[in-house]
Write a protein that holds these residues in place. Structure first.
Motif, mmCIF file in Angstrom:
data_model
loop_
_atom_site.group_PDB
_atom_site.id
_atom_site.type_symbol
_atom_site.label_atom_id
_atom_site.label_comp_id
_atom_site.label_asym_id
_atom_site.label_seq_id
_atom_site.Cartn_x
_atom_site.Cartn_y
_atom_site.Cartn_z
ATOM 1 N N VAL A 278 50.838 19.761 45.047
ATOM 2 C CA VAL A 278 51.341 19.867 43.643
ATOM 3 C C VAL A 278 51.457 21.174 43.452
ATOM 4 C CG1 VAL A 278 51.327 19.465 41.378
ATOM 5 C CG2 VAL A 278 50.604 17.696 42.908
ATOM 6 N N LEU A 279 52.366 21.752 42.678
ATOM 7 C CA LEU A 279 52.527 23.002 42.276
ATOM 8 C C LEU A 279 52.240 23.002 40.845
ATOM 9 C CD1 LEU A 279 53.303 26.213 42.485
ATOM 10 C CD2 LEU A 279 55.402 25.541 41.969
ATOM 11 N N LEU A 280 51.173 23.230 40.231
ATOM 12 C CA LEU A 280 50.723 23.201 38.952
ATOM 13 C C LEU A 280 51.467 24.508 38.125
ATOM 14 C CD1 LEU A 280 49.482 22.164 36.339
ATOM 15 C CD2 LEU A 280 47.181 23.355 36.934
ATOM 16 N N LEU A 300 62.944 24.676 45.969
ATOM 17 C CA LEU A 300 61.339 24.502 46.997
ATOM 18 C C LEU A 300 61.353 22.767 46.681
ATOM 19 C CD1 LEU A 300 59.008 27.044 45.394
ATOM 20 C CD2 LEU A 300 59.658 26.705 47.759
ATOM 21 N N TYR A 301 61.771 22.426 45.550
ATOM 22 C CA TYR A 301 61.474 20.762 45.383
ATOM 23 C C TYR A 301 62.591 20.043 46.126
ATOM 24 C CZ TYR A 301 61.171 16.491 42.631
ATOM 25 O OH TYR A 301 60.780 15.193 42.323
ATOM 26 N N HIS A 305 60.250 17.821 48.455
ATOM 27 C CA HIS A 305 59.680 16.877 47.857
ATOM 28 C C HIS A 305 59.416 15.463 48.642
ATOM 29 C CE1 HIS A 305 59.278 14.097 44.656
ATOM 30 N NE2 HIS A 305 60.233 13.296 44.986
ATOM 31 N N ASP A 306 60.506 15.263 49.792
ATOM 32 C CA ASP A 306 60.306 14.192 50.447
ATOM 33 C C ASP A 306 58.951 14.133 51.481
ATOM 34 O OD1 ASP A 306 64.057 13.815 50.925
ATOM 35 O OD2 ASP A 306 62.762 13.093 49.200
ATOM 36 N N GLN A 307 58.576 15.219 51.516
ATOM 37 C CA GLN A 307 57.566 15.315 52.491
ATOM 38 C C GLN A 307 56.034 15.104 51.546
ATOM 39 O OE1 GLN A 307 57.628 18.822 55.043
ATOM 40 N NE2 GLN A 307 59.856 18.923 54.481
ATOM 41 N N GLY A 308 56.017 15.043 50.221
ATOM 42 C CA GLY A 308 54.874 14.610 49.583
ATOM 43 C C GLY A 308 54.729 15.948 48.668
ATOM 44 N N PHE A 309 55.717 16.552 48.224
ATOM 45 C CA PHE A 309 55.774 17.860 47.305
ATOM 46 C C PHE A 309 56.065 17.403 45.903
ATOM 47 C CE2 PHE A 309 55.376 22.016 45.709
ATOM 48 C CZ PHE A 309 56.313 22.288 45.033
ATOM 49 N N GLU A 310 55.074 17.813 44.852
ATOM 50 C CA GLU A 310 55.728 17.699 43.529
ATOM 51 C C GLU A 310 55.360 18.769 42.828
ATOM 52 O OE1 GLU A 310 57.302 16.422 40.952
ATOM 53 O OE2 GLU A 310 57.188 14.657 41.845
ATOM 54 N N ILE A 311 55.811 19.013 41.576
ATOM 55 C CA ILE A 311 55.748 20.104 40.540
ATOM 56 C C ILE A 311 55.468 19.339 39.361
ATOM 57 C CG2 ILE A 311 56.848 21.876 39.357
ATOM 58 C CD1 ILE A 311 58.724 22.142 41.569
ATOM 59 N N THR A 325 66.188 20.268 25.979
ATOM 60 C CA THR A 325 67.329 20.574 26.355
ATOM 61 C C THR A 325 67.140 21.371 27.650
ATOM 62 O OG1 THR A 325 68.095 20.824 24.158
ATOM 63 C CG2 THR A 325 69.536 21.808 25.873
ATOM 64 N N GLY A 326 66.382 22.505 27.996
ATOM 65 C CA GLY A 326 66.446 23.046 29.231
ATOM 66 C C GLY A 326 65.813 21.990 30.495
ATOM 67 N N ALA A 327 64.821 21.347 30.059
ATOM 68 C CA ALA A 327 64.142 20.437 30.954
ATOM 69 C C ALA A 327 64.814 18.960 31.471
ATOM 70 C CB ALA A 327 62.787 20.117 30.516
ATOM 71 N N ASP A 328 65.737 18.658 30.600
ATOM 72 C CA ASP A 328 66.496 17.507 30.923
ATOM 73 C C ASP A 328 66.704 17.109 32.287
ATOM 74 O OD1 ASP A 328 67.303 15.104 29.647
ATOM 75 O OD2 ASP A 328 69.244 15.763 29.794
ATOM 76 N N ASN A 329 67.373 18.005 32.905
ATOM 77 C CA ASN A 329 67.981 17.994 34.223
ATOM 78 C C ASN A 329 67.193 18.245 35.353
ATOM 79 O OD1 ASN A 329 70.714 17.016 33.237
ATOM 80 N ND2 ASN A 329 71.131 18.994 32.819
ATOM 81 N N ASN A 330 65.904 18.719 34.997
ATOM 82 C CA ASN A 330 64.975 19.017 36.130
ATOM 83 C C ASN A 330 64.576 17.632 36.890
ATOM 84 O OD1 ASN A 330 65.509 21.781 35.830
ATOM 85 N ND2 ASN A 330 64.033 22.283 34.606
ATOM 86 N N PRO A 331 64.238 17.740 38.323
ATOM 87 C CA PRO A 331 63.818 16.499 38.777
ATOM 88 C C PRO A 331 62.272 16.398 38.906
ATOM 89 C CG PRO A 331 64.429 18.210 40.479
ATOM 90 C CD PRO A 331 64.779 18.974 39.087
ATOM 91 N N TRP A 332 61.460 17.405 38.552
ATOM 92 C CA TRP A 332 60.254 17.227 38.741
ATOM 93 C C TRP A 332 59.519 16.914 37.380
ATOM 94 C CZ3 TRP A 332 62.770 22.151 39.455
ATOM 95 C CH2 TRP A 332 62.723 23.168 38.447
ATOM 96 N N ILE A 333 58.261 16.960 37.283
ATOM 97 C CA ILE A 333 57.384 16.369 36.278
ATOM 98 C C ILE A 333 57.367 17.604 35.295
ATOM 99 C CG2 ILE A 333 55.175 15.533 35.167
ATOM 100 C CD1 ILE A 333 55.051 14.013 37.616
ATOM 101 N N THR A 334 57.837 17.519 34.115
ATOM 102 C CA THR A 334 57.667 18.721 33.039
ATOM 103 C C THR A 334 57.174 18.131 31.868
ATOM 104 O OG1 THR A 334 59.033 20.291 32.026
ATOM 105 C CG2 THR A 334 60.183 18.339 32.583
ATOM 106 N N VAL A 335 56.077 18.509 31.177
ATOM 107 C CA VAL A 335 55.616 18.192 29.857
ATOM 108 C C VAL A 335 55.296 19.408 29.048
ATOM 109 C CG1 VAL A 335 54.112 16.367 31.393
ATOM 110 C CG2 VAL A 335 53.060 18.848 30.933
#
Length: 386
Positions: A278-280, A300-301, A305-311, A325-335
């Motif tokens: 994970v990249l925190l 990077l994602y 990602h298919d190798q077991g990487f997450e953000i 609005t900015g995070a809507d299309n990002n594929p990783w976990i954004t909180v």
């Protein structure tokens, strides 16, 4: 019965028949915006919500009403990224006129002295933003020189705002708004590290605590003020060894779990990603670096990602709507942390600048604080091979 008593009785009856109102009105016109949707956003203490909206016709006229606030409140008119921020503290009628192309800076407001002052303060803040952007653009290789320039600009701005809008009348909405204003996602007034700033928070909190002790905004600024006064109170000197121990706290204690809501309000826990590399990442979407930085993360994602990487990306944006609005299309976990730069994770992870990133291995242990994004690719690849 004398004539004066008859007149008085008539006025009493007339007043009794009039409908009582406890609502405010925001109306006016936005020219050259036919077919555009104008949103009325309410800026609560911890979030921004859409209160109403209207599709503008050729004349650009609009009319919104809302419940009178318990203390004072802030609303904004929004079309796309163009916004007009208003202060509401009674059953007033605020009239706004603007053209779409210059909506954010060229609008006119009548019927609300608080909103007029707010515009004046926001215009000064925009000047500060432009000054900082020019300084960054023209900066040489000496980062210390740039930091000194920025510190001087911010210091001059704060002095001006204190003397013009905060100290003369701490009860005004503009005083409260100034304290929680941000530049590039960073609070301008720092109650936790600047004792003079903490005193400004205390001045506003003291007045509001007398006038509106039960209001949410009073409790909010009072809480920040108390924390600030405690944090900036004179204390015994801290040894270099203690400072070093604090700076290494994260790496020594392992992962400090995070549980925050994503754009769908679902709580995402960092510890649930055990088994992945994970990249925190701690960031702010409303910053100059964000677009290019997130583009790099997408590369990077996509690659790993298919190798077991997450953000797992934590946003400290004060403007929740902007982040969503900015995070809507990002594929990783954004909180999102609604406490923004007052977040407890700032201290837990010893975050001093944004963005700040950590690499976490498959055992949910922090491996490294990344000093530069240049080595991210190779570091991620190495962790995935383990």
């Amino acid at each position: 019965m004398s004539r004066i008593h008859i007149l008085l009785g008539s006025l009493i009856l007339l007043g009794a028949c009039q409908p009582k109102t406890d609502r405010f009105t925001i109306e006016g016109e936005i020219l050259d915006a036919e077919g555009k949707t104008l949103y009325l956003d309410q800026l609560d203490v911890n979030r921004i919500t859409v209160a109403d909206s209207v599709k503008l016709t050729a004349d650009g006229k609009f009319h919104f009403t809302g419940q009178k606030p318990e203390c004072f409140d802030f609303y904004r008119l929004r079309i796309g990224q163009q916004v007009i921020t208003l202060a509401v503290d009674s059953t007033e009628t605020i009239n706004v006129r603007a053209q779409l192309a210059t909506m954010q800076t060229g609008y006119q407001v009548e019927g609300s002295e608080d909103s007029r002052q707010l515009k004046e303060m926001i215009m000064q803040q925009m000047v500060l933003q432009q000054q900082i952007s020019r300084a960054v653009k023209n900066a040489g290789p000496e980062t210390g020189t740039l930091q000194n320039q920025v510190n001087e600009m911010v210091g001059n701005y704060k002095t001006q705002i204190k003397n013009q809008f905060i100290l003369p009348d701490p009860s005004k909405p503009v005083a409260y708004y100034a304290l929680f204003s941000t530049i590039n996602g960073t609070y301008i007034f720092d109650s936790q590290n600047d004792r003079q700033d903490a005193k400004c928070f205390a001045a506003v909190a003291t007045v509001l605590d007398v006038m509106k002790p039960d209001a949410i905004r009073t409790k909010h600024v009072k809480n920040v003020a108390l924390k600030g006064m405690r944090a900036t109170a004179p204390a015994k000197e801290v040894s270099d060894e203690t400072l070093q121990m604090l700076s290494e706290m994260v790496s020594q204690s392992g992962l400090i779990d995070i549980a925050l809501p994503d754009i769908n309000e679902k709580i995402q826990k960092l510890s649930d990603l055990k088994g992945k590399v994970v990249l925190l990442d701690f960031t702010a979407y409303k910053s100059d670096f964000s677009a290019q930085y997130n583009l790099m993360l997408k590369g990077l994602y996509s690659k790993y990602h298919d190798q077991g990487f997450e953000i797992y990306q934590v946003s400290f944006d004060a403007d929740k709507h902007f982040w969503m609005t900015g995070a809507d299309n990002n594929p990783w976990i954004t909180v999102h942390d609604e406490d923004a730069l007052q977040s407890r994770y700032i201290g837990s992870y010893r975050i001093e600048t944004l963005p700040t990133a950590f690499l976490v291995n498959r055992e949910n242990e922090i491996v490294e604080r990344m000093a530069s994004s240049d080595e991210l690719d190779s570091k991620i690849s190495a962790l995935l091979r383990k």
